[in-house]
Scaffold this motif. Structure first.
Motif, mmCIF file in Angstrom:
data_model
loop_
_atom_site.group_PDB
_atom_site.id
_atom_site.type_symbol
_atom_site.label_atom_id
_atom_site.label_comp_id
_atom_site.label_asym_id
_atom_site.label_seq_id
_atom_site.Cartn_x
_atom_site.Cartn_y
_atom_site.Cartn_z
ATOM 1 N N VAL A 116 12.384 1.784 -0.982
ATOM 2 C CA VAL A 116 12.127 3.122 -1.525
ATOM 3 C C VAL A 116 11.727 4.000 -0.351
ATOM 4 N N ALA A 117 12.538 5.009 -0.061
ATOM 5 C CA ALA A 117 12.316 5.830 1.134
ATOM 6 C C ALA A 117 13.114 7.119 1.027
ATOM 7 N N VAL A 118 12.840 8.057 1.933
ATOM 8 C CA VAL A 118 13.672 9.264 1.999
ATOM 9 C C VAL A 118 15.034 8.885 2.553
ATOM 10 N N PRO A 119 16.114 9.536 2.116
ATOM 11 C CA PRO A 119 17.456 9.153 2.547
ATOM 12 C C PRO A 119 17.659 9.172 4.055
ATOM 13 N N GLY A 120 16.944 10.066 4.749
ATOM 14 C CA GLY A 120 17.117 10.163 6.193
ATOM 15 C C GLY A 120 16.798 8.876 6.925
ATOM 16 N N GLN A 161 0.808 -1.227 0.000
ATOM 17 C CA GLN A 161 0.000 0.000 0.000
ATOM 18 C C GLN A 161 0.841 1.278 0.000
ATOM 19 N N ASP A 162 2.034 1.198 -0.543
ATOM 20 C CA ASP A 162 2.889 2.383 -0.624
ATOM 21 C C ASP A 162 2.432 3.235 -1.812
ATOM 22 N N TRP A 163 1.346 3.964 -1.598
ATOM 23 C CA TRP A 163 0.703 4.661 -2.708
ATOM 24 C C TRP A 163 1.492 5.871 -3.197
ATOM 25 N N TYR A 164 2.365 6.413 -2.359
ATOM 26 C CA TYR A 164 3.211 7.510 -2.826
ATOM 27 C C TYR A 164 4.164 7.016 -3.915
ATOM 28 N N THR A 165 4.750 5.824 -3.705
ATOM 29 C CA THR A 165 5.633 5.265 -4.722
ATOM 30 C C THR A 165 4.850 4.913 -5.979
ATOM 31 N N LEU A 166 3.664 4.333 -5.824
ATOM 32 C CA LEU A 166 2.815 4.039 -6.977
ATOM 33 C C LEU A 166 2.526 5.313 -7.766
ATOM 34 N N SER A 167 2.262 6.417 -7.075
ATOM 35 C CA SER A 167 1.925 7.673 -7.752
ATOM 36 C C SER A 167 3.011 8.058 -8.750
ATOM 37 N N GLY A 168 4.270 7.895 -8.357
ATOM 38 C CA GLY A 168 5.372 8.227 -9.254
ATOM 39 C C GLY A 168 5.342 7.400 -10.527
ATOM 40 N N PHE A 169 5.055 6.107 -10.411
ATOM 41 C CA PHE A 169 4.988 5.249 -11.589
ATOM 42 C C PHE A 169 3.825 5.654 -12.500
ATOM 43 N N ILE A 170 2.704 6.023 -11.889
ATOM 44 C CA ILE A 170 1.549 6.478 -12.674
ATOM 45 C C ILE A 170 1.886 7.767 -13.421
ATOM 46 N N TRP A 171 2.511 8.714 -12.727
ATOM 47 C CA TRP A 171 2.885 9.976 -13.370
ATOM 48 C C TRP A 171 3.888 9.743 -14.493
ATOM 49 N N ASP A 172 4.825 8.828 -14.280
ATOM 50 C CA ASP A 172 5.810 8.536 -15.317
ATOM 51 C C ASP A 172 5.154 8.029 -16.597
ATOM 52 N N GLY A 216 23.891 2.677 0.122
ATOM 53 C CA GLY A 216 24.022 3.646 -0.957
ATOM 54 C C GLY A 216 22.655 4.158 -1.361
ATOM 55 N N PHE A 217 22.637 5.133 -2.263
ATOM 56 C CA PHE A 217 21.396 5.785 -2.678
ATOM 57 C C PHE A 217 21.419 6.014 -4.185
ATOM 58 N N PHE A 218 20.289 5.841 -4.834
ATOM 59 C CA PHE A 218 20.169 6.262 -6.224
ATOM 60 C C PHE A 218 18.727 6.708 -6.482
ATOM 61 N N PRO A 219 18.542 7.613 -7.474
ATOM 62 C CA PRO A 219 17.180 8.082 -7.775
ATOM 63 C C PRO A 219 16.313 6.924 -8.262
ATOM 64 N N VAL A 220 15.026 7.018 -8.006
ATOM 65 C CA VAL A 220 14.096 6.038 -8.564
ATOM 66 C C VAL A 220 14.252 6.056 -10.082
ATOM 67 N N PRO A 221 14.561 4.911 -10.704
ATOM 68 C CA PRO A 221 14.806 4.910 -12.153
ATOM 69 C C PRO A 221 13.581 5.304 -12.957
ATOM 70 N N GLY A 222 13.825 5.891 -14.133
ATOM 71 C CA GLY A 222 12.751 6.295 -15.017
ATOM 72 C C GLY A 222 12.540 5.299 -16.137
ATOM 73 N N LYS A 223 11.659 5.636 -17.054
ATOM 74 C CA LYS A 223 11.373 4.749 -18.173
ATOM 75 C C LYS A 223 12.551 4.672 -19.132
ATOM 76 N N SER A 224 13.358 5.712 -19.183
ATOM 77 C CA SER A 224 14.575 5.708 -19.988
ATOM 78 C C SER A 224 15.710 6.256 -19.134
ATOM 79 N N ALA A 225 16.928 6.059 -19.615
ATOM 80 C CA ALA A 225 18.099 6.526 -18.861
ATOM 81 C C ALA A 225 18.263 8.038 -18.940
ATOM 82 N N ALA A 226 17.451 8.684 -19.765
ATOM 83 C CA ALA A 226 17.606 10.132 -19.975
ATOM 84 C C ALA A 226 17.245 10.945 -18.751
#
Length: 416
Positions: A262-266, A189-200, A283-293
């Motif tokens: 998937v969480a805030v770095p803190g 039920q991590d709907w904040y993370t789901l929201s990002g995928f929907i927006w992408d 370590g940390f990396f941004p949530v990946p996108g649909k392309s590497a761009a």
């Protein structure tokens, strides 16, 4: 020198107390409400001393507020209309529509465009602060989710660098999901993370059409976002019927058998406190996108600053806002508190901190929840969570999306 010392003496604890007027010089008091732990005591001391030195006709009265119960408290202060309440208020970025409704906030559009560099603001902070063509909320700082990962587990799996695309992320996570380790711990039920995928995918949680808000989880784009969430979540053992706080995912990660969350770095600080053996392994990396761009779209949290509509001196109040959101003090706050600065052009200020740099990369493409006061009603009994659980449990996504969207539409109908 005596005047500067008097200004410094005025600061005690985490707020600025009244010390009276300087001899022969009348100062106007600007009352500022800031939230607990948004800024350190040392930051507030330094900012106040500098502001009062450069604005000799103004004095700051900074009062620290608790997040619990703040919505009702701010609403009461704005509706009082006496002019004796706060002049400047820190609010959560998604809360601005609650307070802008009914004309209780000052319109800061002119200052935003002329003085504060509106075109460079993070969209996830700026968009919720806007109503129509008017800007009420001024971005202050941001925080958003990244991927926290185990460097040692990545190395053991032969993964030499973090993934840049969603498909690579799935492939790497599948490699990590072996030998008793979870490739990723992602609650159902991590709907904040789901929201990002929907927006992408080009979708939305809800959209406004002809002045009416409608839930849009059933669009093809939103369904594609849910399908990616389903595929990723299956590569771990996150509970399908709970969110990331039940149980707290920091504790699950600290157990030593999870490769990613998937969480805030803190949250890494909490993980290490619970399992000191993980120090220097995270370590940390941004949530990946649909392309590497570009990185994936993420929900952007954080704070905006607003000015009460009934302030006795809007010029003085906007002077405080302008100083806090300006490049000097905004980057200083970001460095002090490990935040993302309010502008994409200031990201280099936090480039030396791995977790914050990953946040800043994602924040450049951040979004916020729909900009309507009624969104709080949606979150109060969130149908998105139930939708996610049903789909992850095997139910038909389109059917469940229509059901959840209908509930969202109902909750977004304005009170009459």
């Amino acid at each position: 020198m005596r005047r500067r010392l008097l200004a410094l003496v005025c600061i005690t604890g985490s707020l600025v107390s009244a010390c009276g007027m300087l001899p022969g010089h009348e100062r106007k008091t600007v009352t500022v409400w800031l939230m607990k732990d948004s800024a350190s005591q040392d930051f507030l001391r330094r900012f106040t001393a500098d502001f009062e030195r450069t604005h000799k006709d103004l004095r700051l009265d900074i009062r620290i507020q608790e997040w619990t119960g703040i919505v009702d408290k701010v609403r009461a202060a704005l509706e009082a209309g006496s002019g004796d309440g706060p002049d400047v208020i820190e609010v959560g970025n998604t809360q601005v529509p609650l307070y802008a409704d009914g004309g209780k906030l000052a319109d800061l559009t002119l200052e935003s465009m002329r003085d504060w560099g509106k075109d460079q603001w993070l969209p996830g902070l700026a968009e919720p602060g806007e109503d129509g063509n008017a800007q009420y909320g001024i971005p202050w700082y941001a925080a958003n989710r990244v991927v926290i990962y185990r460097k040692d587990l990545f190395e053991a799996a032969g993964i030499t660098r973090p993934p840049k695309t969603r498909e690579d992320w799935l492939a790497d996570t599948e490699k990590l999901n072996s030998g008793g380790d979870q490739g990723i711990y992602l609650a159902g039920q991590d709907w904040y993370t789901l929201s990002g995928f929907i927006w992408d995918e080009g979708g939305d949680l809800a959209r406004q059409k002809d002045y009416k808000w409608e839930g849009t989880l059933g669009t093809p784009a939103a369904l594609r976002g849910m399908d990616f969430y389903r595929r990723l979540q299956a590569l771990g053992r996150g509970p399908v019927g709970a969110d990331e706080e039940h149980p707290p995912q920091a504790g699950v990660f600290a157990g030593g058998k999870v490769a990613q969350i998937v969480a805030v770095p803190g949250l890494a600080q909490s993980i290490v406190r619970q399992n000191p053996e993980l120090k220097d392994k995270l370590g940390f990396f941004p949530v990946p996108g649909k392309s590497a761009a570009r990185p994936g779209t993420v929900f952007t949290g954080g704070s905006d600053l607003v000015v009460a509509g009934h302030t006795k001196d809007q010029f003085a109040a906007t002077a405080v806002v302008g100083a806090l959101v300006g490049a000097r003090w905004d980057t200083e706050l970001a460095r002090t508190m490990n935040y993302v600065p309010n502008k994409t052009t200031l990201a280099s200020a936090v480039a030396g901190e791995e977790g914050v740099a990953a946040m800043a990369a994602g924040a450049a493409h951040g979004r916020a929840t729909p900009g309507t006061p009624q969104w709080a009603d949606v979150e109060a009994d969130n149908p998105i969570k139930e939708y996610m659980t049903r789909v992850l449990g095997g139910a038909d996504p389109a059917t469940e999306a229509r059901r959840a969207s209908a509930k969202i539409t109902e909750e977004l109908a304005p009170d009459v």
